[in-house]
Design an enzyme around this catalytic site. Structure first.
Site, PDB file in Angstrom:
ATOM      1  N   SER A  81     -10.139 -66.159  25.662  1.00 40.01           N
ATOM      2  CA  SER A  81      -9.014 -66.274  26.825  1.00 40.01           C
ATOM      3  C   SER A  81      -9.102 -65.885  28.129  1.00 40.01           C
ATOM      4  O   SER A  81      -8.447 -65.834  29.121  1.00 40.01           O
ATOM      5  CB  SER A  81      -8.139 -65.316  26.401  1.00 40.01           C
ATOM      6  N   THR A 183      -5.430 -62.144  27.925  1.00 37.85           N
ATOM      7  CA  THR A 183      -6.029 -61.790  29.416  1.00 37.85           C
ATOM      8  C   THR A 183      -6.449 -60.246  29.321  1.00 37.85           C
ATOM      9  O   THR A 183      -5.810 -59.561  28.844  1.00 37.85           O
ATOM     10  CB  THR A 183      -4.573 -62.022  30.134  1.00 37.85           C
ATOM     11  N   THR A 201      -7.919 -64.531  33.663  1.00 39.79           N
ATOM     12  CA  THR A 201      -7.935 -65.044  32.441  1.00 39.79           C
ATOM     13  C   THR A 201      -8.092 -66.624  32.699  1.00 39.79           C
ATOM     14  O   THR A 201      -8.161 -67.186  33.760  1.00 39.79           O
ATOM     15  CB  THR A 201      -6.094 -65.034  32.187  1.00 39.79           C
ATOM     16  N   ARG A 211      -1.145 -76.025  34.870  1.00 40.23           N
ATOM     17  CA  ARG A 211      -0.461 -74.611  34.820  1.00 40.23           C
ATOM     18  C   ARG A 211      -1.006 -73.324  35.324  1.00 40.23           C
ATOM     19  O   ARG A 211      -2.252 -73.347  35.216  1.00 40.23           O
ATOM     20  CB  ARG A 211       0.029 -74.633  33.278  1.00 40.23           C
ATOM     21  N   THR A 234      -0.258 -58.650  29.855  1.00 44.58           N
ATOM     22  CA  THR A 234      -1.112 -59.589  29.154  1.00 44.58           C
ATOM     23  C   THR A 234       0.194 -60.401  28.263  1.00 44.58           C
ATOM     24  O   THR A 234       1.122 -59.804  28.277  1.00 44.58           O
ATOM     25  CB  THR A 234      -2.045 -58.851  28.273  1.00 44.58           C
ATOM     26  N   GLY A 235      -0.327 -61.636  27.987  1.00 44.03           N
ATOM     27  CA  GLY A 235       0.748 -62.185  26.829  1.00 44.03           C
ATOM     28  C   GLY A 235       1.308 -63.542  27.550  1.00 44.03           C
ATOM     29  O   GLY A 235       0.420 -64.255  28.548  1.00 44.03           O
TER      30      GLY A 235
HETATM   31  N1  GLY Z   1      -1.204 -63.979  30.908  1.00 43.16           N
HETATM   32  C1  GLY Z   1      -1.818 -65.108  30.985  1.00 43.16           C
HETATM   33  C2  GLY Z   1      -1.301 -66.178  30.956  1.00 43.16           C
HETATM   34  O1  GLY Z   1      -0.274 -66.414  30.639  1.00 43.16           O
HETATM   35  O2  GLY Z   1      -1.713 -67.082  31.535  1.00 43.16           O
END
Ligand code: GLY
Length: 320
Positions: A81, A183, A201, A211, A234-235
């Site tokens: 990740s 992340t 990340t 993105r 994170t998430g």
């Molecule tokens: N939290 C990392 C992402 O959505 O890219």
């Protein structure tokens, strides 16, 4: 006195067994009173917090500590990740996002950076060597090369195989608690009482090309205000961006809220997001006193903490 034995005992039984929010706040406050410097990071990023701690324990600056810590998963090919070994977008490109903030309120960020192993260090150079806050894509890459960073292939065989497997169905869904590390957001409080933070990340696996998530967005994935505290996330980045998660936590702490309560309140705000898929978000925070908080939308989120008493893995409470 909240000694090491008491603290370890509380941790061993898990945060879930502390029933009221007041108990939790008390737990974190007691924990903090005897601790500065400290480092807290999302997930079980033990090696990252230990690396950051090595900087802080000898009187180093929080900024140097969080950068050093964030670089650990960035160069770990097993971490899917973050950085090298991160899962690619659906077109097969590993694209990286990172940001950093120091105790002076300075901020630097890179988004959609390719082929550079340490985006957090490039973000720091953006902060320190340019008049800007964010550099993106080809411009960020050009800047990194000019600054002496090496171009490298970041797509591992394991990540390529994961993409090949995903392409069979090409079904895009956020994954909850991705391999339990996701992340990395890392916050440091140094011996001077100064705060800094870093967040890095490779973003969501198999995302659309181009993105960008929350991690490089100041206020969403990370926010540091040296008068108040710091927070990171994170998430699912889309959810964190919509709620400007980290900034909102710092602002709640500014109003006097304990970091634990502020993280919980920010996690609760995620409930209004309409999403066809279940998603996870985890927040961590620290205030100027060294009081800590960690809270998530769903179970499974953890935070790694290191202080003069050693390493602890905190199991965060969750809204669901
Ligand atoms: N939290 C990392 C992402 O959505 O890219």
């Amino acid at each position: 006195m909240f000694d090491r034995r008491t603290f370890l005992g509380s941790t061993a039984i898990g945060m879930g067994s502390l029933t009221s929010l007041d108990q939790l706040s008390e737990w974190f406050s007691a924990f903090a009173k005897i601790r500065r410097p400290l480092v807290i990071a999302t997930w079980n990023n033990k090696k990252a917090v230990e690396t950051a701690w090595d900087v802080l324990k000898s009187g180093g600056r929080a900024l140097d500590a969080v950068e050093a810590g964030a670089r650990i998963p960035e160069s770990d090919p097993e971490d899917t990740s973050v950085g090298y070994g991160g899962f690619p977008d659906r077109d097969g490109f590993v694209t990286l996002d990172a940001c950093i903030m120091d105790e002076l309120g300075n901020a630097g960020s890179v988004v959609f950076l390719e082929k550079i192993m340490h985006p957090i260090s490039v973000a720091r150079r953006v902060m320190e060597k340019t008049p800007h806050v964010i550099l993106a894509g080809a411009g960020a890459h050009q800047f990194a090369i000019e600054q002496g960073f090496k171009e490298e292939n970041l797509l591992t065989e394991k990540a390529q195989k994961a993409l090949d497997a995903w392409r069979i169905k090409s079904e895009y869904k956020p994954k909850i608690n991705v391999e339990r590390h996701d992340t990395i957001g890392i916050l440091g409080l140094d011996q001077n009482g100064d705060l800094s933070g870093a967040c890095t990340t490779s973003g969501l696996a198999f995302k659309m090309r181009g993105r960008v998530g929350d991690s490089p967005i100041i206020g969403a994935g990370l926010y540091v205000d040296n008068e108040v505290g710091a927070a990171t996330a994170t998430g699912l980045g889309e959810a964190v961006i919509k709620k400007v998660g980290s900034f909102s936590i710092v602002e709640m702490m500014r109003q006097g809220m304990h970091p634990e309560k502020a993280c919980k309140a920010a996690a609760k705000r995620l409930l209004t997001i309409k999403s066809k898929d279940e998603f996870q978000v985890g927040y961590i925070a620290v205030n100027k006193k060294g009081e800590l908080g960690a809270w998530a939308l769903r179970p499974g989120f953890e935070a790694a903490v290191i202080t003069q008493d050693g390493f602890q893995l905190i199991k965060a409470n969750s809204i669901f």
